[in-house]
Design an enzyme around this catalytic site. Structure first.
Site, PDB file in Angstrom:
ATOM      1  N   ILE A  73       3.070  -0.768 -28.879  1.00 46.74           N
ATOM      2  CA  ILE A  73       4.257  -1.289 -28.191  1.00 46.74           C
ATOM      3  C   ILE A  73       5.497  -0.538 -28.666  1.00 46.74           C
ATOM      4  CG2 ILE A  73       5.637  -3.364 -27.706  1.00 46.74           C
ATOM      5  CD1 ILE A  73       2.790  -3.735 -26.732  1.00 46.74           C
ATOM      6  N   LEU A  75       7.635  -1.641 -30.897  1.00 45.39           N
ATOM      7  CA  LEU A  75       8.700  -2.589 -31.229  1.00 45.39           C
ATOM      8  C   LEU A  75       9.777  -2.727 -30.152  1.00 45.39           C
ATOM      9  CD1 LEU A  75       8.191  -3.964 -33.906  1.00 45.39           C
ATOM     10  CD2 LEU A  75      10.154  -2.760 -34.861  1.00 45.39           C
ATOM     11  N   ASN A 129       8.792  -8.123 -41.056  1.00 44.24           N
ATOM     12  CA  ASN A 129       7.696  -7.277 -40.573  1.00 44.24           C
ATOM     13  C   ASN A 129       7.822  -5.929 -41.264  1.00 44.24           C
ATOM     14  OD1 ASN A 129       5.898  -5.681 -39.224  1.00 44.24           O
ATOM     15  ND2 ASN A 129       6.824  -5.912 -37.210  1.00 44.24           N
ATOM     16  N   CYS A 132       4.799  -2.713 -39.421  1.00 46.66           N
ATOM     17  CA  CYS A 132       4.485  -2.259 -38.072  1.00 46.66           C
ATOM     18  C   CYS A 132       4.030  -0.804 -38.080  1.00 46.66           C
ATOM     19  CB  CYS A 132       5.691  -2.402 -37.163  1.00 46.66           C
ATOM     20  SG  CYS A 132       5.323  -1.934 -35.488  1.00 46.66           S
ATOM     21  N   LYS A 168       5.437 -10.066 -44.350  1.00 47.83           N
ATOM     22  CA  LYS A 168       4.215  -9.797 -43.585  1.00 47.83           C
ATOM     23  C   LYS A 168       3.679  -8.422 -43.957  1.00 47.83           C
ATOM     24  CE  LYS A 168       2.184  -9.806 -38.997  1.00 47.83           C
ATOM     25  NZ  LYS A 168       2.386 -10.059 -37.569  1.00 47.83           N
ATOM     26  N   ILE A 194      -2.688 -10.665 -41.780  1.00 51.70           N
ATOM     27  CA  ILE A 194      -2.357  -9.248 -41.798  1.00 51.70           C
ATOM     28  C   ILE A 194      -1.683  -8.824 -40.478  1.00 51.70           C
ATOM     29  CG2 ILE A 194      -4.244  -8.502 -43.316  1.00 51.70           C
ATOM     30  CD1 ILE A 194      -5.851  -7.757 -40.771  1.00 51.70           C
ATOM     31  N   GLY A 220      -7.291  -8.716 -32.769  1.00 52.84           N
ATOM     32  CA  GLY A 220      -8.380  -9.442 -32.106  1.00 52.84           C
ATOM     33  C   GLY A 220      -9.582  -9.614 -33.021  1.00 52.84           C
ATOM     34  N   GLY A 246      -5.041 -12.812 -37.893  1.00 58.16           N
ATOM     35  CA  GLY A 246      -5.901 -11.671 -37.602  1.00 58.16           C
ATOM     36  C   GLY A 246      -7.213 -12.115 -37.002  1.00 58.16           C
ATOM     37  N   THR A 269      -3.446 -12.234 -30.580  1.00 53.82           N
ATOM     38  CA  THR A 269      -4.120 -11.678 -29.403  1.00 53.82           C
ATOM     39  C   THR A 269      -4.807 -12.742 -28.535  1.00 53.82           C
ATOM     40  OG1 THR A 269      -4.451  -9.638 -30.624  1.00 53.82           O
ATOM     41  CG2 THR A 269      -5.868  -9.968 -28.716  1.00 53.82           C
TER      42      THR A 269
HETATM   43  C1  LIG Z   1       0.735  -6.843 -28.241  1.00 55.21           C
HETATM   44  C2  LIG Z   1       1.004  -7.099 -29.688  1.00 55.21           C
HETATM   45  C3  LIG Z   1       2.322  -7.028 -30.165  1.00 55.21           C
HETATM   46  C4  LIG Z   1       2.588  -7.284 -31.505  1.00 55.21           C
HETATM   47  N1  LIG Z   1       3.886  -7.247 -31.939  1.00 55.21           N
HETATM   48  C5  LIG Z   1       4.169  -7.581 -33.234  1.00 55.21           C
HETATM   49  C6  LIG Z   1       5.510  -7.649 -33.692  1.00 55.21           C
HETATM   50  O1  LIG Z   1       6.465  -7.436 -32.948  1.00 55.21           O
HETATM   51  N2  LIG Z   1       5.725  -7.964 -34.994  1.00 55.21           N
HETATM   52  C7  LIG Z   1       4.694  -8.250 -35.868  1.00 55.21           C
HETATM   53  O2  LIG Z   1       4.953  -8.563 -37.033  1.00 55.21           O
HETATM   54  N3  LIG Z   1       3.405  -8.214 -35.434  1.00 55.21           N
HETATM   55  C8  LIG Z   1       3.126  -7.895 -34.158  1.00 55.21           C
HETATM   56  N4  LIG Z   1       1.826  -7.879 -33.733  1.00 55.21           N
HETATM   57  C9  LIG Z   1       0.749  -8.198 -34.708  1.00 55.21           C
HETATM   58  C10 LIG Z   1       0.351  -9.656 -34.651  1.00 55.21           C
HETATM   59  O3  LIG Z   1       1.421 -10.525 -34.974  1.00 55.21           O
HETATM   60  C11 LIG Z   1      -0.811  -9.930 -35.620  1.00 55.21           C
HETATM   61  O4  LIG Z   1      -0.396  -9.695 -36.956  1.00 55.21           O
HETATM   62  C12 LIG Z   1      -2.028  -9.052 -35.353  1.00 55.21           C
HETATM   63  O5  LIG Z   1      -2.173  -8.803 -33.979  1.00 55.21           O
HETATM   64  C13 LIG Z   1      -3.328  -9.704 -35.849  1.00 55.21           C
HETATM   65  O6  LIG Z   1      -3.519 -10.992 -35.300  1.00 55.21           O
HETATM   66  P1  LIG Z   1      -4.371 -11.263 -33.941  1.00 55.21           P
HETATM   67  O7  LIG Z   1      -5.676 -10.556 -34.094  1.00 55.21           O
HETATM   68  O8  LIG Z   1      -4.478 -12.750 -33.866  1.00 55.21           O
HETATM   69  O9  LIG Z   1      -3.549 -10.694 -32.830  1.00 55.21           O
HETATM   70  C14 LIG Z   1       1.533  -7.611 -32.396  1.00 55.21           C
HETATM   71  C15 LIG Z   1       0.230  -7.685 -31.905  1.00 55.21           C
HETATM   72  C16 LIG Z   1      -0.057  -7.433 -30.568  1.00 55.21           C
HETATM   73  C17 LIG Z   1      -1.471  -7.519 -30.077  1.00 55.21           C
END
Ligand SMILES: Cc1cc2nc3c(=O)[nH]c(=O)nc-3n(C[C@H](O)[C@H](O)[C@H](O)COP(=O)(O)O)c2cc1C
Length: 304
Positions: A73, A75, A129, A132, A168, A194, A220, A246, A269
């Site tokens: 993305i 940010l 964060n 990233c 984070k 994470i 995911g 995560g 996700t």
């Molecule tokens: C589309 C997308 C955008 C994300 N944007 C951010 C973000 O702006 N800041 C952040 O700290 N983490 C961001 N993440 C990470 C998630 O907050 C999370 O830490 C990571 O995806 C693992 O969790 P999950 O498997 O439940 O998604 C993003 C993840 C996804 C998939």
């Protein structure tokens, strides 16, 4: 049958329950209004903001893989001014608890962002964060270097007295527990673990990487064992609460994070295709209570 109280204390903040939306997939929160009852969950970690607005990365941004999702993305966000004057007040007015996610491209940007945060009424918990993997400057270096990480955490604690600060962490390091310890020693009130795991994919027909920036962040179900291991190790290293995130895609997954030592969890996700999951996790926890952490399991160490 009596319902269990799920109130969860992190730093100076008491959340109504320990189930949060992770930063990113749910945007600024209100995009999900109507898809789940946002007042029922513990809070929404808002999309990370930088001081200035960002357009994000060009080209493909989301790409499914076996058991996971790659994102690049970059940010994209509305910046501090619009966030604090429009997005955050709208959340608070709707009775939703915001956890404000902040990132910095460099030290100067970070200082300005914290000053903007300091001047905003209604923010009592932030998530830094520091991890990233998509922004070329700043984020990655901070999250992988214990001294830099400590400097950023300490500055947040100094600039924002009384603020609850979550750090984070990125899993893309040798020893995530050492970074958690550095954050704790610098004054962090909690650790979120994470962020995404670095990965890439290739477009076979085009014979080129799927993403313009080649490397992207994997999330995911594929990352859940990595996240669970991080929570397990961090919660045995620090005394502050650990927020697990995560790959949570079911109530059972959420239970495992509490057993690994998490004080709270975030769903990311999975809300793309199952937006009501966080609410179902809350309902189950109200019925069963929050599972306690496992013992030290030291006799199992040799397994595998
Ligand atoms: C589309 C997308 C955008 C994300 N944007 C951010 C973000 O702006 N800041 C952040 O700290 N983490 C961001 N993440 C990470 C998630 O907050 C999370 O830490 C990571 O995806 C693992 O969790 P999950 O498997 O439940 O998604 C993003 C993840 C996804 C998939």
């Amino acid at each position: 049958m009596s319902r269990h109280s799920l109130e969860t204390k992190i730093g100076a903040v008491t959340l109504r329950n320990p189930v949060l939306l992770a930063s990113g997939p749910a945007g600024y929160g209100l995009e999900y209004e109507g898809l789940l009852d946002l007042e029922r969950i513990g809070g929404v970690v808002t999309k990370t903001i930088s001081f200035e607005p960002r357009e994000g990365n060009p080209g493909t941004r989301l790409h499914e893989t076996g058991g996971g999702l790659l994102n690049s993305i970059g940010l994209e966000n509305v910046g501090a001014e619009v966030f604090f004057s429009e997005k955050m007040p709208a959340l608070v007015d709707a009775g939703i608890k915001p956890v404000v996610s902040l990132a910095a491209e460099d030290w100067e940007d970070y200082r300005m962002l914290l000053d903007a945060t300091a001047g905003t009424v209604g923010v009592d918990i932030i998530e830094l964060n520091l991890s990233c993997p998509n922004v070329e400057r700043g984020g990655m270096a901070v999250g992988t270097n214990p001294e830099l990480l400590a400097k950023y955490v300490r500055h947040a604690k100094d600039t924002l007295p009384g603020m609850t600060v979550l750090a984070k962490l990125t899993p893309n390091v040798g020893d995530i527990a050492a970074l958690a310890l550095a954050a704790e020693e610098a004054g962090a009130d909690g650790i979120t673990a994470i962020n995404t795991v670095v990965g890439m994919d290739i477009d076979l027909a085009a014979r080129r990487p799927v993403f313009k920036r080649i490397r992207a962040g994997l999330s995911g179900p594929a990352v859940m064992p990595i996240a669970l291991d991080a929570v397990w190790r961090i919660s045995r290293t620090v005394d502050i609460p650990v927020v697990g995130v995560g790959g949570i895609t079911s109530i059972a997954d959420a239970m495992k994070f509490f057993m690994a030592g998490a004080a709270a969890i975030q769903v990311g996700t999975a809300v793309f295709y199952d937006p009501a999951l966080p609410e179902r996790i809350v309902e189950t926890l109200e019925e069963t209570g929050i599972p306690g952490p496992l013992g030290d399991c030291s006799r199992m160490k040799g397994a595998g």
